[in-house]
Structures are given as structure tokens and as C-alpha cells.
Design an enzyme around this catalytic site. Structure first.
Site, PDB file in Angstrom:
ATOM      1  N   ARG A  31       0.831  -1.216   0.000  1.00  0.00           N
ATOM      2  CA  ARG A  31       0.000   0.000   0.000  1.00  0.00           C
ATOM      3  C   ARG A  31       0.859   1.257   0.000  1.00  0.00           C
ATOM      4  NH1 ARG A  31      -2.494  -4.424   1.805  1.00  0.00           N
ATOM      5  NH2 ARG A  31      -4.765  -4.492   1.923  1.00  0.00           N
ATOM      6  N   ASP A 324      -3.848 -15.411   7.810  1.00  0.00           N
ATOM      7  CA  ASP A 324      -2.575 -15.898   7.252  1.00  0.00           C
ATOM      8  C   ASP A 324      -1.793 -16.756   8.246  1.00  0.00           C
ATOM      9  OD1 ASP A 324      -3.159 -14.597   4.901  1.00  0.00           O
ATOM     10  OD2 ASP A 324      -1.989 -12.813   5.382  1.00  0.00           O
ATOM     11  N   ARG A 355      -5.156 -24.311   1.780  1.00  0.00           N
ATOM     12  CA  ARG A 355      -4.446 -24.518   3.052  1.00  0.00           C
ATOM     13  C   ARG A 355      -5.145 -25.492   4.001  1.00  0.00           C
ATOM     14  NH1 ARG A 355      -2.141 -18.337   3.770  1.00  0.00           N
ATOM     15  NH2 ARG A 355      -0.358 -18.661   2.361  1.00  0.00           N
TER      16      ARG A 355
HETATM   17  C1  S3P Z   1      -4.016  -9.173   2.333  1.00  0.00           C
HETATM   18  C2  S3P Z   1      -5.291  -9.609   2.600  1.00  0.00           C
HETATM   19  C3  S3P Z   1      -5.635 -11.016   2.876  1.00  0.00           C
HETATM   20  C4  S3P Z   1      -4.407 -11.809   3.272  1.00  0.00           C
HETATM   21  C5  S3P Z   1      -3.275 -11.570   2.325  1.00  0.00           C
HETATM   22  C6  S3P Z   1      -2.872 -10.107   2.347  1.00  0.00           C
HETATM   23  C7  S3P Z   1      -3.791  -7.752   2.040  1.00  0.00           C
HETATM   24  O1  S3P Z   1      -6.184 -11.610   1.706  1.00  0.00           O
HETATM   25  O2  S3P Z   1      -4.728 -13.190   3.318  1.00  0.00           O
HETATM   26  O3  S3P Z   1      -2.160 -12.358   2.671  1.00  0.00           O
HETATM   27  O4  S3P Z   1      -2.634  -7.294   2.090  1.00  0.00           O
HETATM   28  O5  S3P Z   1      -4.782  -7.058   1.761  1.00  0.00           O
HETATM   29  P1  S3P Z   1      -7.756 -11.468   1.350  1.00  0.00           P
HETATM   30  O6  S3P Z   1      -8.026 -10.055   1.006  1.00  0.00           O
HETATM   31  O7  S3P Z   1      -7.954 -12.395   0.166  1.00  0.00           O
HETATM   32  O8  S3P Z   1      -8.493 -11.942   2.558  1.00  0.00           O
END
Ligand code: S3P
Length: 453
Positions: A31, A324, A355
Site C-alpha cells: 500500500r 494468514d 491450506r
Molecule cells: C491481504 C489480505 C488477505 C491476506 C493476504 C494479504 C492484504 O487476503 O490473506 O495475505 O494485504 O490485503 P484477502 O483479502 O484475500 O483476505
């Protein structure tokens, strides 16, 4: 991600001790570099994630005309970003490659839907099998022209950027990637966008947008964002350590019979601290110290010692806060008394690997008892664990979880496709070695040596 298969051999150790400074948070790094690239002004992003995923984002942004320079040590790099402003990105001369990173693909998918040029974005085999309909559908509600392979289900994605409309969108899946994609698109839309999320997910995009001057309001569930009337203001800051990387050592210290590990400068944003809450609920001796705030993101030091864990049940709103770390929670569950039940986590089936299936299969090879559920798993603790030949399924979080289990199992654990840790934590193996007293002093390669297949 390296294509060559590599193995790592892990042996049990008598003691685990030392300090860990985790790499910069992966979610915040994506971001920070995206938003600063479209801001006005210069930004210095210290402690940018060294993982391959964030470099995929940097490469795509550079192909779109962003000005990003890398300086500093490879484990803790700094990025210098000269913002090109809200209208400064340009059409890439080739297909964009998001590698293994769904965050890259989905966030840029949102941003590029609102840029006045054509983009095509693809990824590796794993990313091309992950669902993109969840991205395409809400963006189309804003007027986006975006298509995907398999009847708009998968990447590659083709995006004919155009002026979008702000609208009201309700997110059925608690996904921070989809939420962020919509917010990035909404920055350049014609009207205000209102986004309703049933269950809150990580809020790094919202925090950063506010810091950079966007008109964003959020009560955690309802988010409203006005289109930009002037460019975002560049922001320099130090990215907190990644709790998703630190988590391996929090669990290692809690389950090892003779351990004390201090984690320094770890992000403790409440939308991410499910692993801390879960470990505490399981009875872990875990202390949070020196809490502080940096660019509106909380961080702290965390101390964990050998603990006697008991099984817990998790589900509901807790799941996005620990999503995660669930492979690792399964490892913790193997050492807990009773059973650990994870429910409401069907999202695990569409991560870097399925997973639920891969964690159950690989941990079972080492003696764990795990029952697969459609939306989670039940881990029966207290079984005796022995080293085995296991596979990462090219999933970084599974590779690191297996390594932690290997430190505690009887005998040798061989992890195939271990190079995949580079996706988020390239120095993982050397950090593991540094916590094992004989290895950190003798620099022994014995317990974590790397071999070419
Ligand atoms: C993330 C959001 C999550 C997470 C991923 C990173 C992010 O995924 O599992 O490792 O940086 O916005 P999802 O948006 O698919 O839940």
C-alpha cells in the site's frame, strides 16, 4: 519466486533463544508504494518488505511509469518514491506480472480500472488459479471494464481503464484486498463510494489514505471515500515489522520446552493480532511491551516463553484477524492439550495453496492428527511428532509452519520447495539458525542446510 525446487533439512533443537526483528509488513509495504507512487511529492519508505510479493508490486508500478529507487540493506530495504500524481501513470508496454502476489494483482486491478489506458495483468500458476470474480464483480458495479479468463473468474485480467462511478457496495467476503481495490478505484471515481463490510478486515489502506489527505470516514464496517480533488500527499515512514512473519517465532517460543524469544518493532494493528489473542487464549506466556504508534500504525515488542498450551475454538470475526497465521495455529494446536477447532475459514481453500488440504496432509505426515472440515480443521493435540519428508506446495506460509514443527519433532524433517519462503521472508532460514544456540555461535550449517535437488 524461484522456479528451482530446493530442500531444507530441519533438526530438533534443545533451546531457542534470542531476538528477532521481523521484516517490514508485506500488506503495508504494497500500500505504501502504490499510494506514494500516485501521490505528489517525495517519500522515503524505510523497512520496505524484502519479500518477492512486494517487489512484484514495485516492478508493475515501474512498468506503469512510477519512479521508485531502492537503497539500503537487502533484508531491510528503503524505497525512495517520487510521486507522479493521480494522473501520472502511463500505459505499460507489456503485460504486467504480479508473480505469486494476489495483493499486487487485486490492488492494481482496482487502481488500473480507473486509469485512462489498457492494462493486462497476469501471475504465476498459483495466482492464475485464484478467484478474480470477487474483484471483477464489484468493480463492474462502478462501471469498470475488466475481464478475466474462464468467464471472468481468473487471471490474466484485461482492463480497459475509464472514469468510474462511485456507488454503494456491500462486500460479502471479508477481503482486505477487494476492499482496497475498490478504494483505489474510488479515488478517481465521479462520486462518493460507500463500502459496507460485514466483518472488518485489515485496515492499512484506510489508515494510509487518511494520513495522505484523502477524505475517508470509517467506523470499521461502513467506509465512505470521496474522490480526490487534489493529489494524495506523499508520506515518509518506517514500516512496522510484519506480524505474519514474526508469528513463526511467537509460536516456536510458545511450543518449545526451553525457549525465550523477543520480537522487536512488530506491527500490532488490531485487525492483524488474531495470532496474539489466540496464543494468549491457549495459555501462552506472551507479553506486549513498548507499544507505540508510527504513521498511525501501532507497533510493539513481544516476548514469548515456553508455555503449556490448551486447545481453543476460533471462528467468526476472529478469522480475518488471523487468516494468514492459520497454518501456524495448526502447528500450535499439535502441542496443545485437547483439540483446537478452526471454523468459518473456507477462505483458506483459495490462498497460495488450499491450506485446509495442504496443512492437513503435510502435518499428518509428521504424526499430527487433523480432521479436515469444509471451512476449517480440528487439530487433536498431544500426538508424538517425528520428522518426515514434506512439501511446501509452493506456499510460503506452509513452508515456514513446517519448519517450526520440524524444530520440535523427533529426527530430521526434509522440506521440499523450501525456497518459496522468499515470497515474504527471504531471511527466514538464517533467523531460525540464529535462535538455535549452537548454530548461532558455530555458524553451523547442520540443522538448516540448503541443498539443490
Ligand atoms: C491481504 C489480505 C488477505 C491476506 C493476504 C494479504 C492484504 O487476503 O490473506 O495475505 O494485504 O490485503 P484477502 O483479502 O484475500 O483476505
Amino acid at each position: 519466486m524461484a522456479e528451482q525446487g530446493k530442500i531444507r533439512i530441519i533438526k530438533p533443537c534443545h533451546r531457542l533463544e534470542g531476538e528477532v526483528t521481523p521484516p517490514g509488513d508485506k500488506s503495508i509495504s504494497h500500500r505504501a508504494v502504490i499510494l506514494n507512487s500516485i501521490a505528489s511529492g517525495e517519500a522515503e519508505i524505510v523497512n520496505f518488505s524484502p519479500g518477492g510479493d512486494c517487489w512484484s508490486t514495485v516492478r508493475c508500478l515501474r512498468a506503469l511509469g512510477a519512479r521508485i529507487r531502492r537503497v539500503g540493506a537487502s533484508d531491510f530495504p528503503t524505497l525512495l518514491v517520487s510521486g507522479v500524481g493521480g494522473r501520472g501513470l502511463t500505459e505499460a508496454s507489456n503485460v504486467l506480472d504480479a508473480g505469486n502476489s494476489a495483493t499486487t494483482m487485486r490492488l492494481l486491478g482496482g487502481l488500473l480500472s480507473s486509469q485512462p489506458f489498457l492494462s493486462i495483468i497476469t501471475g504465476d500458476a498459483s495466482l492464475r488459479s485464484r478467484p478474480m470474480g470477487r474483484l471483477i464483480e464489484p468493480l463492474r458495479l462502478m462501471g469498470a471494464e475488466i475481464w478475466g479468463r474462464g468467464k471472468d473468474s481468473f487471471a490474466p485480467l484485461v482492463i480497459k481503464g475509464r472514469k468510474l462511478y462511485g456507488t454503494e457496495i456491500s462486500l460479502s467476503i471479508p477481503s482486505a484486498q477487494i476492499k482496497s481495490a475498490i478504494l483505489l478505484a474510488a479515488l478517481f471515481a465521479r462520486w462518493r463510494t460507500a463500502l459496507q463490510q460485514l466483518v472488518p478486515s485489515r485496515d492499512h489502506t484506510e489508515r494510509l489514505l487518511k494520513q495522505m489527505g484523502a477524505e475517508l470516514k470509517s467506523d470499521g464496517k461502513l467506509i465512505s471515500l470521496n474522490p480526490l480533488t487534489s493529489p494524495l500527499k506523499a508520506i515518509s515512514f518506517t514500516i512496522p515489522g510484519d506480524i505474519s512473519s514474526a508469528a513463526y517465532f511467537l509460536v516456536a517460543a510458545a511450543v518449545h520446552p526451553d525457549a525465550r524469544i523477543v520480537v522487536r518493532g512488530c506491527g500490532v494493528n488490531p485487525t492483524r493480532t488474531g495470532i496474539i489473542d489466540a496464543l494468549v487464549a491457549m495459555g501462552a506466556k506472551l507479553k506486549i511491551k513498548n507499544e507505540r504508534l508510527n504513521a498511525n500504525e501501532p507497533l510493539a515488542d513481544i516476548v514469548v516463553e515456553s508455555s503449556k498450551l490448551r486447545g481453543i475454538e476460533i471462528g467468526g470475526a476472529m478469522i480475518p484477524r488471523v487468516i494468514d497465521e492459520i497454518p501456524l495455529l495448526a502447528v500450535a494446536g499439535c502441542f496443545a492439550s485437547g483439540k483446537t477447532v478452526i471454523k468459518g475459514a473456507a477462505e483458506l481453500r483459495v490462498k497460495e495453496s488450499d491450506r485446509i488440504a495442504t496443512v492437513s496432509r503435510e502435518l499428518t505426515k509428521m504424526g499430527a492428527k487433523i480432521e479436515e472440515l469444509p471451512d476449517g480443521m480440528i487439530i487433536y493435540g498431544g500426538k508424538s511428532l517425528s520428522g518426515a519428508e514434506v512439501d511446501s506446495h509452493l506456499d510460503h506460509r506452509l513452508a515456514m509452519s513446517l519448519a517450526i514443527l520440524g524444530l520440535m519433532a523427533e529426527g530430521e524433517t526434509v522440506i521440499n520447495h523450501a525456497q518459496v519462503v522468499n515470497v515474504s521472508y527471504p531471511s527466514f532460514w538464517s533467523v531460525v539458525a540464529s535462535l538455535i544456540p549452537s548454530q548461532s555461535s558455530e555458524r553451523s550449517e547442520e540443522a538448516a542446510r540448503e541443498l539443490k535437488e
